[in-house]
Enzyme design. Structure first.
Site, PDB file in Angstrom:
ATOM      1  CB  CYS A   1      34.551  41.611  48.832  1.00  0.00           C
ATOM      2  SG  CYS A   1      33.706  40.299  47.990  1.00  0.00           S
TER       3      CYS A   1
ATOM      4  CD  GLU B   1      30.950  42.137  41.618  1.00  0.00           C
ATOM      5  OE1 GLU B   1      30.791  42.728  42.708  1.00  0.00           O
ATOM      6  OE2 GLU B   1      30.091  42.139  40.718  1.00  0.00           O
TER       7      GLU B   1
ATOM      8  N   GLY C   1      38.887  42.706  43.041  1.00  0.00           N
ATOM      9  CA  GLY C   1      40.035  43.187  43.808  1.00  0.00           C
ATOM     10  C   GLY C   1      39.724  44.514  44.460  1.00  0.00           C
ATOM     11  CB  SER C   2      41.951  47.142  45.726  1.00  0.00           C
ATOM     12  OG  SER C   2      42.665  47.480  44.553  1.00  0.00           O
TER      13      SER C   2
ATOM     14  CE  LYS D   1      47.756  39.943  37.754  1.00  0.00           C
ATOM     15  NZ  LYS D   1      48.617  39.117  38.487  1.00  0.00           N
TER      16      LYS D   1
ATOM     17  CB  VAL E   1      43.499  47.727  41.128  1.00  0.00           C
ATOM     18  CG1 VAL E   1      43.763  46.990  39.826  1.00  0.00           C
ATOM     19  CG2 VAL E   1      44.809  47.974  41.861  1.00  0.00           C
TER      20      VAL E   1
ATOM     21  CD  GLU F   1      37.506  45.923  51.089  1.00  0.00           C
ATOM     22  OE1 GLU F   1      38.189  46.298  50.121  1.00  0.00           O
ATOM     23  OE2 GLU F   1      36.647  45.038  51.024  1.00  0.00           O
TER      24      GLU F   1
ATOM     25  CD  GLN G   1      45.409  42.420  52.697  1.00  0.00           C
ATOM     26  OE1 GLN G   1      45.557  43.114  51.696  1.00  0.00           O
ATOM     27  NE2 GLN G   1      44.364  42.548  53.487  1.00  0.00           N
TER      28      GLN G   1
HETATM   29  N1  LIG Z   1      36.883  42.549  46.586  1.00  0.00           N
HETATM   30  C1  LIG Z   1      37.706  41.611  46.930  1.00  0.00           C
HETATM   31  O1  LIG Z   1      37.316  40.480  47.010  1.00  0.00           O
HETATM   32  C2  LIG Z   1      39.130  41.929  47.176  1.00  0.00           C
HETATM   33  C3  LIG Z   1      39.484  43.155  47.699  1.00  0.00           C
HETATM   34  N2  LIG Z   1      40.778  43.421  47.917  1.00  0.00           N
HETATM   35  C4  LIG Z   1      41.100  44.728  48.518  1.00  0.00           C
HETATM   36  O2  LIG Z   1      42.288  45.210  47.944  1.00  0.00           O
HETATM   37  C5  LIG Z   1      43.275  45.442  48.946  1.00  0.00           C
HETATM   38  C6  LIG Z   1      44.643  45.202  48.373  1.00  0.00           C
HETATM   39  O3  LIG Z   1      44.762  43.882  47.859  1.00  0.00           O
HETATM   40  P1  LIG Z   1      45.547  43.656  46.505  1.00  0.00           P
HETATM   41  O4  LIG Z   1      45.908  42.251  46.336  1.00  0.00           O
HETATM   42  O5  LIG Z   1      46.669  44.608  46.454  1.00  0.00           O
HETATM   43  O6  LIG Z   1      44.398  43.994  45.443  1.00  0.00           O
HETATM   44  P2  LIG Z   1      44.569  44.451  43.944  1.00  0.00           P
HETATM   45  O7  LIG Z   1      43.343  45.145  43.528  1.00  0.00           O
HETATM   46  O8  LIG Z   1      45.868  45.127  43.764  1.00  0.00           O
HETATM   47  O9  LIG Z   1      44.691  43.037  43.177  1.00  0.00           O
HETATM   48  C7  LIG Z   1      43.645  42.377  42.519  1.00  0.00           C
HETATM   49  C8  LIG Z   1      44.129  41.851  41.163  1.00  0.00           C
HETATM   50  O10 LIG Z   1      44.441  42.954  40.310  1.00  0.00           O
HETATM   51  C9  LIG Z   1      45.770  42.840  39.825  1.00  0.00           C
HETATM   52  N3  LIG Z   1      46.311  44.170  39.547  1.00  0.00           N
HETATM   53  C10 LIG Z   1      47.086  44.943  40.343  1.00  0.00           C
HETATM   54  N4  LIG Z   1      47.387  46.110  39.714  1.00  0.00           N
HETATM   55  C11 LIG Z   1      46.768  46.073  38.511  1.00  0.00           C
HETATM   56  C12 LIG Z   1      46.678  46.974  37.420  1.00  0.00           C
HETATM   57  N5  LIG Z   1      47.284  48.155  37.410  1.00  0.00           N
HETATM   58  N6  LIG Z   1      45.946  46.619  36.346  1.00  0.00           N
HETATM   59  C13 LIG Z   1      45.305  45.440  36.311  1.00  0.00           C
HETATM   60  N7  LIG Z   1      45.377  44.530  37.305  1.00  0.00           N
HETATM   61  C14 LIG Z   1      46.078  44.841  38.400  1.00  0.00           C
HETATM   62  C15 LIG Z   1      46.477  42.074  40.923  1.00  0.00           C
HETATM   63  O11 LIG Z   1      47.675  41.500  40.490  1.00  0.00           O
HETATM   64  P3  LIG Z   1      48.864  41.192  41.544  1.00  0.00           P
HETATM   65  O12 LIG Z   1      48.264  40.678  42.777  1.00  0.00           O
HETATM   66  O13 LIG Z   1      49.647  40.152  40.856  1.00  0.00           O
HETATM   67  O14 LIG Z   1      49.529  42.496  41.750  1.00  0.00           O
HETATM   68  C16 LIG Z   1      45.412  41.037  41.260  1.00  0.00           C
HETATM   69  O15 LIG Z   1      45.398  40.014  40.279  1.00  0.00           O
HETATM   70  C17 LIG Z   1      42.858  44.524  50.071  1.00  0.00           C
HETATM   71  O16 LIG Z   1      43.358  44.954  51.280  1.00  0.00           O
HETATM   72  C18 LIG Z   1      41.371  44.628  49.993  1.00  0.00           C
HETATM   73  O17 LIG Z   1      40.941  45.796  50.617  1.00  0.00           O
HETATM   74  C19 LIG Z   1      41.758  42.524  47.609  1.00  0.00           C
HETATM   75  C20 LIG Z   1      41.466  41.295  47.109  1.00  0.00           C
HETATM   76  C21 LIG Z   1      40.098  40.896  46.888  1.00  0.00           C
HETATM   77  O1  LIG Z   2      31.428  35.534  50.640  1.00  0.00           O
HETATM   78  C1  LIG Z   2      31.780  34.861  49.676  1.00  0.00           C
HETATM   79  O2  LIG Z   2      31.622  33.646  49.644  1.00  0.00           O
HETATM   80  C2  LIG Z   2      32.392  35.506  48.452  1.00  0.00           C
HETATM   81  C3  LIG Z   2      33.215  36.680  48.801  1.00  0.00           C
HETATM   82  C4  LIG Z   2      33.906  37.275  47.639  1.00  0.00           C
HETATM   83  O3  LIG Z   2      33.495  37.167  46.525  1.00  0.00           O
HETATM   84  C5  LIG Z   2      35.149  38.025  47.839  1.00  0.00           C
HETATM   85  O4  LIG Z   2      35.574  38.191  48.972  1.00  0.00           O
HETATM   86  O5  LIG Z   2      35.734  38.450  46.827  1.00  0.00           O
END
Ligand SMILES: NC(=O)C1=CN([C@@H]2O[C@H](COP(=O)(O)OP(=O)(O)OC[C@H]3O[C@@H](n4cnc5c(N)ncnc54)[C@H](OP(=O)(O)O)[C@@H]3O)[C@@H](O)[C@H]2O)C=CC1
Ligand SMILES: O=C(O)CCC(=O)C(=O)O
Length: 487
Positions: free
Chosen positions: A289, A255, A233-234, A180, A237, A390, A336
């Site tokens: 990240c 992660e 992701g965040s 997903k 979540v 963050e 964002q």
């Molecule tokens: N560590 C990293 O690399 C990342 C960190 N982030 C952080 O997260 C913040 C918000 O970004 P955001 O896109 O909202 O990140 P999310 O954590 O919401 O999204 C990451 C993934 O999780 C999915 N998701 C959302 N809600 C759920 C749930 N309840 N159960 C399972 N999966 C879920 C999202 O789907 P969908 O997008 O379709 O809602 C997406 O595929 C950013 O500002 C940043 O701080 C974000 C992205 C990457």
């Molecule tokens: O720095 C990179 O190349 C990877 C970063 C990463 O995994 C992320 O932002 O989720």
């Protein structure tokens, strides 16, 4: 496979077929550099489609795991070749869908190709060890078996590399996959899945269901037939994903965020440090990240570093990442943008000094996009929210310190521990930093971002579930060890 309309509609990929969601509900994927530009339409799927995908993954996995690693690897090699032949097109889609510049998107797509080839080769490498038994007539060894069905939940910031660095190891070790992707970059992900489909990966082994995180993402977490969940992701979540998986005994890997420091000591090469700070903080508009978000600078060189940094930040060209000469694109979406702007306000309210940037860009080519200036705050204290949380945008906080000990204490004074970097020419500074900093990725005289696909990747503290991705480390998550005693 895309349905030919003016703007393509992308379907789910379930059991080897491209299928529309029964919801009849599709969402628009827009270009953050110009929101009038629709990159594609994607399915807002239902739990039923997810159930079908998991069911087909479950039944296909039996035959898939029975193949040799070499045979599974052949599919990954073929996928890599197809992805490579579509590199330019897929990179352009990525730039249009989430904003990073085309050279960055091409680099990421090439990285996807390299990851596929790396894990294709993994099919020929060892999966266990022989361990001496205390019984002289017995042989004892370890073997590894796949988990079963793996659920991949991926974010939008690396829409090619992250799905691939999760799917490729899952597949090579004999798991089947339901992915997903973030809805934000579902078109780019669909194109990656097309490469696997065109490589004729057996039906059901790899499935993609697009839709909201709360329905499809949560559905994967809760599904009794999903044996492992890998998430990026965040933090918010991620924690929910971990708790949901733990509650039903599924394996999980998270992660999440970072608040990555760069330390600049008095003996550092300041030009190198400035270059690394700019690149680490502002490439991909700070949406990594591993991005630099705090710069901790020795008081002796603070003013000098600041002057050089301010000069360099002015050279950054901002605009549509598809255009030549653009160094930094927009942030990926409206949320964002609002997050970054709200932290700019918080920084001012908390008493930090805005040194550079701080505004949304307006005028002609900026009016339909989410463009924000690279932003630098001065006189930041470690307890301010801009130094703790963050932000995930083009935003850095400068913090002045009087010693390496103070620098490391401040570097560690956050709940995250993903990546950390130091610029120094003093070997003792390097060694103290390597030993004492709380980070899964430690970088010396190099920017905080930058991950090599053959090395373990992951964080300490709340940045990850203490597991590691990529390289050989991926084996630990995507397989279970069996200890075998034969007599
Ligand atoms: N560590 C990293 O690399 C990342 C960190 N982030 C952080 O997260 C913040 C918000 O970004 P955001 O896109 O909202 O990140 P999310 O954590 O919401 O999204 C990451 C993934 O999780 C999915 N998701 C959302 N809600 C759920 C749930 N309840 N159960 C399972 N999966 C879920 C999202 O789907 P969908 O997008 O379709 O809602 C997406 O595929 C950013 O500002 C940043 O701080 C974000 C992205 C990457
Ligand atoms: O720095 C990179 O190349 C990877 C970063 C990463 O995994 C992320 O932002 O989720």
């Amino acid at each position: 496979m895309a349905v030919e309309t003016k703007v393509n509609t992308y379907l789910n990929y379930i059991n080897g077929q491209w299928v529309a969601s029964s919801s009849g509900n599709i969402g628009e994927s827009n270009n953050p550099a110009n929101t009038n530009d629709i990159v594609g339409f994607v399915q807002n799927s239902t739990r039923e489609e997810l159930d079908q995908a998991v069911l087909s993954a479950k039944s296909a996995q039996k035959k898939w795991r029975a193949l040799t690693g070499n045979e599974r690897g052949a599919y990954l090699y073929k996928t890599a070749d197809i992805l490579e032949s579509r590199l330019e097109e897929i990179a352009k889609t990525m730039t249009r869908e989430m904003g990073k510049t085309l050279p960055e998107a091409k680099g990421e797509t090439a990285r996807g190709v390299a990851i596929l080839r790396y894990y294709a080769g993994e099919g020929m490498r060892k999966v266990g060890d022989v361990i001496p038994s205390t019984d002289p007539k017995a042989i004892m060894f370890t073997s590894r078996v796949p988990l079963g069905v793996v659920g991949v939940i991926s974010p939008w910031n690396f829409p090619v590399a992250i799905p691939i660095w999760k799917m490729a190891p899952a597949l090579i070790y004999g798991n089947s996959v339901v992915i997903k992707p973030a809805q934000e970059t579902a078109v780019t992900c669909a194109k990656v899945i097309e490469c696997f489909a065109d490589a004729l990966i057996p039906a059901g082994v790899l499935n993609m269901v697009t839709g909201s995180g709360s329905v499809i993402g949560q559905g994967l977490v809760d599904h009794p037939d999903v044996n492992g969940i890998t998430f990026t992701g965040s933090n918010e979540v991620g924690k929910r994903v971990g708790q949901g998986a733990l509650a039903r005994g599924a394996k999980y890997q998270l992660e999440m965020g970072g608040k990555n420091p760069v330390i600049v000591t008095a003996d550092a090469d300041l030009d190198l440090a400035v270059e690394g700070t700019i690149s680490g903080a502002f490439r991909s508009s700070g949406q990594k990240c591993t991005a630099t978000s705090r710069v901790i600078i020795a008081s002796e060189v603070y003013e000098q570093f600041k002057t050089k940094l301010l000069k360099k930040v002015k050279e950054i060209t901002i605009g549509d990442g598809l255009e030549e000469g653009i160094w930094m694109g927009p942030v990926a979406n409206e949320n964002q943008l609002h997050t970054v702007l709200s932290y700019i306000e918080k920084g001012k309210q908390d008493g930090a000094t805005l040194l550079a940037g701080g505004n949304r860009l307006n005028g002609a080519s900026y009016d339909h996009g989410y463009f924000v200036e690279p932003t630098i705050f001065d006189k930041v204290k470690s307890d301010m929210s801009i130094a703790q949380e963050e932000i995930f945008g083009p935003f850095i906080a400068l913090i002045k310190v009087d010693s390496i000990e103070e620098a490391i204490t401040i570097a560690n004074d956050v709940k995250f521990g993903l990546s950390a970097s130091i610029y120094t020419s003093n070997i003792q500074n390097m060694l103290s930093f390597i030993d004492e900093v709380d980070a899964g990725l430690v970088r010396v005289n190099a920017e905080s971002a930058g991950v090599e696909l053959q090395a373990p990747f992951g964080g300490m503290k709340q940045s990850s579930s203490h597991s590691r991705e990529q390289g050989e480390a991926a084996k630990e998550f995507f397989t279970a060890i069996k200890t075998v005693f034969v007599k």
